[in-house]
Design a protein around this motif. Structure first.
Motif, PDB file in Angstrom:
ATOM      1  N   ASP A   1     -20.377  -2.260 -33.076  1.00  0.00           N
ATOM      2  CA  ASP A   1     -21.683  -2.483 -33.715  1.00  0.00           C
ATOM      3  C   ASP A   1     -21.502  -2.920 -35.167  1.00  0.00           C
ATOM      4  N   SER A   2     -20.418  -2.441 -35.800  1.00  0.00           N
ATOM      5  CA  SER A   2     -20.178  -2.735 -37.224  1.00  0.00           C
ATOM      6  C   SER A   2     -19.600  -4.139 -37.451  1.00  0.00           C
ATOM      7  N   THR A   3     -19.230  -4.838 -36.378  1.00  0.00           N
ATOM      8  CA  THR A   3     -18.628  -6.179 -36.535  1.00  0.00           C
ATOM      9  C   THR A   3     -19.712  -7.194 -36.905  1.00  0.00           C
ATOM     10  N   SER A   4     -19.467  -7.924 -37.984  1.00  0.00           N
ATOM     11  CA  SER A   4     -20.475  -8.878 -38.477  1.00  0.00           C
ATOM     12  C   SER A   4     -20.513 -10.130 -37.600  1.00  0.00           C
ATOM     13  N   PRO A   5     -21.671 -10.825 -37.587  1.00  0.00           N
ATOM     14  CA  PRO A   5     -21.756 -12.102 -36.851  1.00  0.00           C
ATOM     15  C   PRO A   5     -20.694 -13.100 -37.325  1.00  0.00           C
ATOM     16  N   GLU A   6     -20.359 -13.062 -38.610  1.00  0.00           N
ATOM     17  CA  GLU A   6     -19.346 -13.987 -39.151  1.00  0.00           C
ATOM     18  C   GLU A   6     -17.978 -13.685 -38.548  1.00  0.00           C
ATOM     19  N   LYS A   7     -17.666 -12.400 -38.417  1.00  0.00           N
ATOM     20  CA  LYS A   7     -16.374 -11.997 -37.846  1.00  0.00           C
ATOM     21  C   LYS A   7     -16.323 -12.425 -36.364  1.00  0.00           C
ATOM     22  N   ILE A   8     -17.439 -12.232 -35.655  1.00  0.00           N
ATOM     23  CA  ILE A   8     -17.492 -12.621 -34.231  1.00  0.00           C
ATOM     24  C   ILE A   8     -17.251 -14.131 -34.110  1.00  0.00           C
ATOM     25  N   GLN A   9     -17.873 -14.897 -35.002  1.00  0.00           N
ATOM     26  CA  GLN A   9     -17.681 -16.357 -34.980  1.00  0.00           C
ATOM     27  C   GLN A   9     -16.231 -16.716 -35.262  1.00  0.00           C
ATOM     28  N   GLU A  10     -15.611 -15.985 -36.180  1.00  0.00           N
ATOM     29  CA  GLU A  10     -14.201 -16.226 -36.520  1.00  0.00           C
ATOM     30  C   GLU A  10     -13.312 -15.986 -35.289  1.00  0.00           C
ATOM     31  N   VAL A  11     -13.629 -14.920 -34.552  1.00  0.00           N
ATOM     32  CA  VAL A  11     -12.866 -14.596 -33.330  1.00  0.00           C
ATOM     33  C   VAL A  11     -13.041 -15.698 -32.286  1.00  0.00           C
TER      34      VAL A  11
ATOM     35  N   LEU B   1       1.234 -14.956 -23.059  1.00  0.00           N
ATOM     36  CA  LEU B   1       0.937 -13.578 -23.482  1.00  0.00           C
ATOM     37  C   LEU B   1       1.691 -13.170 -24.764  1.00  0.00           C
ATOM     38  N   PRO B   2       3.010 -13.400 -24.846  1.00  0.00           N
ATOM     39  CA  PRO B   2       3.705 -13.000 -26.079  1.00  0.00           C
ATOM     40  C   PRO B   2       3.826 -14.136 -27.106  1.00  0.00           C
ATOM     41  N   HIS B   3       3.125 -15.240 -26.887  1.00  0.00           N
ATOM     42  CA  HIS B   3       3.235 -16.431 -27.748  1.00  0.00           C
ATOM     43  C   HIS B   3       2.828 -16.078 -29.194  1.00  0.00           C
ATOM     44  N   PRO B   4       3.567 -16.552 -30.192  1.00  0.00           N
ATOM     45  CA  PRO B   4       3.221 -16.244 -31.593  1.00  0.00           C
ATOM     46  C   PRO B   4       1.765 -16.580 -31.950  1.00  0.00           C
ATOM     47  N   ASP B   5       1.241 -17.693 -31.406  1.00  0.00           N
ATOM     48  CA  ASP B   5      -0.140 -18.070 -31.715  1.00  0.00           C
ATOM     49  C   ASP B   5      -1.141 -17.114 -31.058  1.00  0.00           C
ATOM     50  N   HIS B   6      -0.770 -16.564 -29.898  1.00  0.00           N
ATOM     51  CA  HIS B   6      -1.614 -15.560 -29.242  1.00  0.00           C
ATOM     52  C   HIS B   6      -1.560 -14.260 -30.042  1.00  0.00           C
ATOM     53  N   LYS B   7      -0.391 -13.928 -30.522  1.00  0.00           N
ATOM     54  CA  LYS B   7      -0.228 -12.724 -31.358  1.00  0.00           C
ATOM     55  C   LYS B   7      -1.048 -12.857 -32.648  1.00  0.00           C
ATOM     56  N   ALA B   8      -1.020 -14.069 -33.222  1.00  0.00           N
ATOM     57  CA  ALA B   8      -1.783 -14.323 -34.452  1.00  0.00           C
ATOM     58  C   ALA B   8      -3.283 -14.165 -34.187  1.00  0.00           C
ATOM     59  N   PHE B   9      -3.722 -14.565 -32.975  1.00  0.00           N
ATOM     60  CA  PHE B   9      -5.126 -14.372 -32.594  1.00  0.00           C
ATOM     61  C   PHE B   9      -5.453 -12.875 -32.544  1.00  0.00           C
ATOM     62  N   GLY B  10      -4.518 -12.088 -32.024  1.00  0.00           N
ATOM     63  CA  GLY B  10      -4.695 -10.632 -31.983  1.00  0.00           C
ATOM     64  C   GLY B  10      -4.927 -10.066 -33.381  1.00  0.00           C
ATOM     65  N   ALA B  11      -4.232 -10.652 -34.355  1.00  0.00           N
ATOM     66  CA  ALA B  11      -4.394 -10.200 -35.745  1.00  0.00           C
ATOM     67  C   ALA B  11      -5.791 -10.546 -36.260  1.00  0.00           C
ATOM     68  N   VAL B  12      -6.328 -11.698 -35.837  1.00  0.00           N
ATOM     69  CA  VAL B  12      -7.705 -12.078 -36.220  1.00  0.00           C
ATOM     70  C   VAL B  12      -8.701 -11.064 -35.638  1.00  0.00           C
ATOM     71  N   LEU B  13      -8.453 -10.655 -34.372  1.00  0.00           N
ATOM     72  CA  LEU B  13      -9.328  -9.661 -33.719  1.00  0.00           C
ATOM     73  C   LEU B  13      -9.406  -8.393 -34.561  1.00  0.00           C
ATOM     74  N   GLY B  14      -8.242  -7.972 -35.075  1.00  0.00           N
ATOM     75  CA  GLY B  14      -8.189  -6.769 -35.914  1.00  0.00           C
ATOM     76  C   GLY B  14      -8.804  -5.585 -35.197  1.00  0.00           C
ATOM     77  N   ASP B  15      -9.728  -4.893 -35.873  1.00  0.00           N
ATOM     78  CA  ASP B  15     -10.376  -3.723 -35.251  1.00  0.00           C
ATOM     79  C   ASP B  15     -11.846  -4.037 -34.949  1.00  0.00           C
ATOM     80  N   SER B  16     -12.128  -5.335 -34.648  1.00  0.00           N
ATOM     81  CA  SER B  16     -13.520  -5.765 -34.415  1.00  0.00           C
ATOM     82  C   SER B  16     -14.029  -5.400 -33.014  1.00  0.00           C
ATOM     83  N   ILE B  17     -13.103  -5.007 -32.119  1.00  0.00           N
ATOM     84  CA  ILE B  17     -13.433  -4.836 -30.698  1.00  0.00           C
ATOM     85  C   ILE B  17     -13.630  -3.366 -30.326  1.00  0.00           C
ATOM     86  N   ASP B  18     -14.707  -3.101 -29.616  1.00  0.00           N
ATOM     87  CA  ASP B  18     -14.956  -1.765 -29.089  1.00  0.00           C
ATOM     88  C   ASP B  18     -14.299  -1.617 -27.714  1.00  0.00           C
TER      89      ASP B  18
END
Lengths: 145, 145
Positions: A58-68, A118-135
């Motif tokens: 709920d705390s994830t901003s619309p901007e963060k969702i768009q970034e994801v 799955l272990p691709h560096p670019d996929h891992k980098a996407f995981g970093a963008v996700l951060g703690d935005s996901i419930d």
């Protein structure tokens, strides 16, 4: 009479050149058709779908969702094993989405392709963008019947 | 010299006929390409995906599961609003499937199509086949980007 044949010869030569040009056009078109057919041939009978569903906090901003969303949508241009990509937001009237609001469907042509992704560096980098935005995240993969 | 021009004229005439034939072939090929493009035009830019995921009860027999799969797979032949159908069983190595094992993805071309499908008698009859075999169902729908 000789001049007539001369003229007819020139006409013939012009038509010959036109014929050659038409032949060239035809060859180009046949080449294009072959390319279209090749693309169809390359498409395998069964596809490996990788369906990723998110519920954002709920705390994830619309901007963060768009970034994801933008970061996910950029992966196919970075990882060649991703053969198809589509995404959308849930609009089911059935209320059975279990809180999941964002769906991303990736297509692979092989389990080897997925194993590279799955272990691709670019996929891992996407995981970093996700951060703690996901419930909540749900992932199902399947070979299409 | 006159005979040479005569011969060249005949050659020209033959090439002209060949050119006409090539033109006809070209027209046929262009027609085929137009047909291929038309088929693509019929496919809308965005599709409405309807993703249904099941977790069966532990007590549900493999025969019952097969009956459910067969009944679901029969729906596209009964309900014309279903424009695409694929299904498969989860094989994700990530362990994020939340117990869901069976995925069915239906495609509609409009929300009106989905609105006809959901209360459709054949869909209701499928619900009766499901009976109490299901532990959990998750449904997400999305317009493809």
């Amino acid at each position: 009479m000789k001049r007539l044949y001369q003229k007819l010869f020139i006409l013939g030569a012009v038509l010959c050149m036109s014929a050659c040009e038409a032949k060239n056009d035809e060859e180009k078109i046949v080449e294009e058709i072959k390319e279209i057919e090749m693309e169809e041939v390359v498409q395998p009978d069964s596809l490996l779908r990788h369906v990723v569903m998110f519920k954002f906090k709920d705390s994830t901003s619309p901007e963060k969702i768009q970034e994801v969303v933008d970061a996910f949508a950029a992966l196919p241009s970075k990882i060649e094993q991703i053969k198809g990509f589509e995404w959308g937001t849930n609009n089911s009237p059935e209320g059975l989405n279990d809180g999941l609001t964002h769906v991303f469907t990736l297509t692979f042509h092989s389990e080897e392709g997925r194993a590279i992704y799955l272990p691709h560096p670019d996929h891992k980098a996407f995981g970093a963008v996700l951060g703690d935005s996901i419930d909540k995240v749900v992932v199902v993969d399947y070979w299409t019947h």
